[in-house]
Design an enzyme around this catalytic site. Structure first.
Site, PDB file in Angstrom:
ATOM      1  N   ASP A 264      17.078 -10.561   5.787  1.00  0.00           N
ATOM      2  CA  ASP A 264      15.895  -9.463   5.618  1.00  0.00           C
ATOM      3  C   ASP A 264      16.629  -8.007   5.740  1.00  0.00           C
ATOM      4  O   ASP A 264      16.546  -7.966   7.071  1.00  0.00           O
ATOM      5  CB  ASP A 264      14.611 -10.091   6.222  1.00  0.00           C
ATOM      6  CG  ASP A 264      13.492  -9.002   5.900  1.00  0.00           C
ATOM      7  OD1 ASP A 264      13.932  -8.038   5.448  1.00  0.00           O
ATOM      8  OD2 ASP A 264      12.475  -9.513   6.307  1.00  0.00           O
TER       9      ASP A 264
ATOM     10  N   ARG B  70       6.475 -11.998 -18.147  1.00  0.00           N
ATOM     11  CA  ARG B  70       6.639 -12.574 -16.743  1.00  0.00           C
ATOM     12  C   ARG B  70       8.045 -13.087 -16.763  1.00  0.00           C
ATOM     13  O   ARG B  70       8.625 -13.039 -15.460  1.00  0.00           O
ATOM     14  CB  ARG B  70       5.747 -13.873 -16.988  1.00  0.00           C
ATOM     15  CG  ARG B  70       5.855 -14.660 -15.536  1.00  0.00           C
ATOM     16  CD  ARG B  70       5.400 -16.212 -15.635  1.00  0.00           C
ATOM     17  NE  ARG B  70       6.248 -17.014 -16.330  1.00  0.00           N
ATOM     18  CZ  ARG B  70       5.911 -17.611 -17.493  1.00  0.00           C
ATOM     19  NH1 ARG B  70       4.707 -17.398 -18.119  1.00  0.00           N
ATOM     20  NH2 ARG B  70       6.728 -18.320 -18.194  1.00  0.00           N
TER      21      ARG B  70
ATOM     22  N   LYS C 159       8.524  -1.002   1.627  1.00  0.00           N
ATOM     23  CA  LYS C 159       8.918  -0.211   2.689  1.00  0.00           C
ATOM     24  C   LYS C 159       9.752   0.791   2.239  1.00  0.00           C
ATOM     25  O   LYS C 159       9.596   1.863   1.586  1.00  0.00           O
ATOM     26  CB  LYS C 159       9.449  -1.006   3.982  1.00  0.00           C
ATOM     27  CG  LYS C 159       8.485  -2.335   4.133  1.00  0.00           C
ATOM     28  CD  LYS C 159       7.216  -2.110   4.493  1.00  0.00           C
ATOM     29  CE  LYS C 159       6.256  -3.434   4.949  1.00  0.00           C
ATOM     30  NZ  LYS C 159       6.270  -4.381   4.181  1.00  0.00           N
TER      31      LYS C 159
ATOM     32  N   TYR D 266       8.914 -10.810  11.466  1.00  0.00           N
ATOM     33  CA  TYR D 266       7.792 -10.504  10.832  1.00  0.00           C
ATOM     34  C   TYR D 266       6.711 -11.667  10.929  1.00  0.00           C
ATOM     35  O   TYR D 266       7.137 -12.712  10.483  1.00  0.00           O
ATOM     36  CB  TYR D 266       7.934  -9.956   9.437  1.00  0.00           C
ATOM     37  CG  TYR D 266       6.749  -9.571   8.753  1.00  0.00           C
ATOM     38  CD1 TYR D 266       5.700  -8.854   9.381  1.00  0.00           C
ATOM     39  CD2 TYR D 266       6.513 -10.329   7.561  1.00  0.00           C
ATOM     40  CE1 TYR D 266       4.486  -8.621   8.556  1.00  0.00           C
ATOM     41  CE2 TYR D 266       5.436  -9.827   6.608  1.00  0.00           C
ATOM     42  CZ  TYR D 266       4.329  -9.166   7.498  1.00  0.00           C
ATOM     43  OH  TYR D 266       3.103  -8.955   6.582  1.00  0.00           O
TER      44      TYR D 266
END
Length: 385
Positions: free
Chosen positions: A175, A51, A200, A103
């Site tokens: 972004d 982690r 993406k 978005y």
């Protein structure tokens, strides 16, 4: 030439990367492990628990930092997990100015999750940076920018917003999912944080979900690393490997996305049954000149409205497509079509959607890297009445 001074097309393959120390593997191995042996408490080789850090994830984070001209990269389980970490830099009473055309998942995270913890959000049209200034007050701590925006392809002047943010000591996050570092480098234009849904274009093959942040300043990086570890929304080693592999072909894929996108935008703009096409490469697109200055090319994302702005016509078009796949997401090698009002932006109330132009008849295309003539023929048969 050192790896720090490589040009972009070489950085995607070599930036921040070194042969594996164990056996000299050229591609970083998938370290499918949760924990690491120690010789004495605290005596380890830089990794304790996956982690906190994993060698495969570290390789990806180094590559992310390299291609964005940053110093520190962080990889997360999704783009929204990366955004979640940025929001956790804030405290109750802090205010965020966000672009109003963003978005739907970002809007939902802001309004449905963080607003209830006392963070105030202002959704503002940012095509003119000066319009942002009247929303700034002593509580403003973050400006959130998408450019090009999703799905209206609006262009925001990163350099102008960065100047405003620095003057007021406000963190600027961009972004960069639609553009990718192949087309624009927000950190070089003055941003503090770059965010990606690496699902993406960076991954590029529609086979992984992953998010990323890149920063230059160590103090900010340390705060984000702490949040990443404490909250635990990290990606696994296999996902890290897949995105790292995707990055190595980013430059060649993006070139074809841009070429195909241009051809399709021009085809749609001349079609008698199409009312409006949104693509930053058009000379009459709002802030086209800004796009020319801050972007290398104009990308493969296009939105359009059929003649008459009729909802039923839009649905008929997306249902008739064969080569384009009707699906959420974007940025893969295959071409996708979407209906933002009922898919990616359904979480935004209709009234708010339509203020920024996301009408019920809007169709969004993610233009892939297929033969462009096949894509145009597919659009032609789908649009025919």
């Amino acid at each position: 030439m050192s790896k720090k001074t490589l040009r972009f097309n070489s950085k995607t393959i070599h930036g921040g990367q070194f042969p594996d120390k164990a056996y000299g593997a050229v591609m970083p191995p998938i370290y499918q492990t949760s924990t690491y042996a120690q010789t004495t408490p605290g005596g380890h080789k830089g990794y304790e628990y996956s982690r906190s850090a994993n060698p495969t994830r570290t390789a990806l984070e180094n590559a992310l930092a390299s291609i964005e001209n940053g110093n520190y990269g962080l990889a997360f389980g999704s783009g929204l997990a990366a955004m979640d970490a940025v929001m956790k830099l804030l405290k109750p009473g802090d205010e965020v100015i966000s672009t109003n055309d963003l978005y739907g998942g970002s809007y939902r995270l802001f309004k449905k999750i963080f607003e209830q913890y006392g963070i105030v959000f202002h959704f503002v049209g940012m095509q003119n940076a000066i319009d942002i200034e009247r929303h700034i007050n002593k509580n403003t701590k973050l400006i959130w920018v998408e450019t090009p925006t999703n799905p209206m392809m609006n262009i925001i002047d990163i350099k102008a917003v960065a100047k405003l943010a620095k003057k007021n000591r406000i963190t600027l996050a961009v972004d960069n999912t639609f553009a990718t570092p192949y087309l624009q480098l927000p950190l070089d234009l003055g941003a503090d944080i770059v965010m990606h849904s690496a699902t993406k274009y960076l991954g590029g093959h529609s086979d992984v979900v992953l998010g990323a942040l890149v920063v230059k300043e160590k103090e900010l990086a340390d705060r984000l690393y702490f949040i990443q570890n404490a909250s635990g929304a990290v990606c696994g080693p296999m996902d890290s490997f897949l995105v790292l592999r995707g990055i190595k072909t980013l430059h060649v894929r993006m070139q074809r996305h841009c070429e195909n996108g241009k051809a399709i935008a021009e085809y749609l703009s001349k079609h008698p049954d199409i009312e409006k096409v949104y693509w930053p490469g058009f000379a009459n697109h709002p802030n086209h000149q800004v796009a020319k200055e801050q972007m290398k090319d104009f990308g493969g994302m296009i939105s359009f409205v059929p003649k008459g702005a009729d909802y039923a016509t839009a649905i008929k078009i997306v249902e008739k497509l064969n080569v384009f796949t009707l699906a959420e997401s974007l940025g893969g090698v295959e071409s996708l079509a979407g209906h933002p009002a009922s898919m990616t932006h359904a979480s935004i109330p209709k009234e708010e959607r339509e203020k920024s132009g996301v009408v019920d008849s809007l169709i969004r295309l993610s233009v892939g890297i297929e033969d462009v003539d096949d894509l145009i023929e597919d659009l032609k048969q789908a649009i025919q009445q």
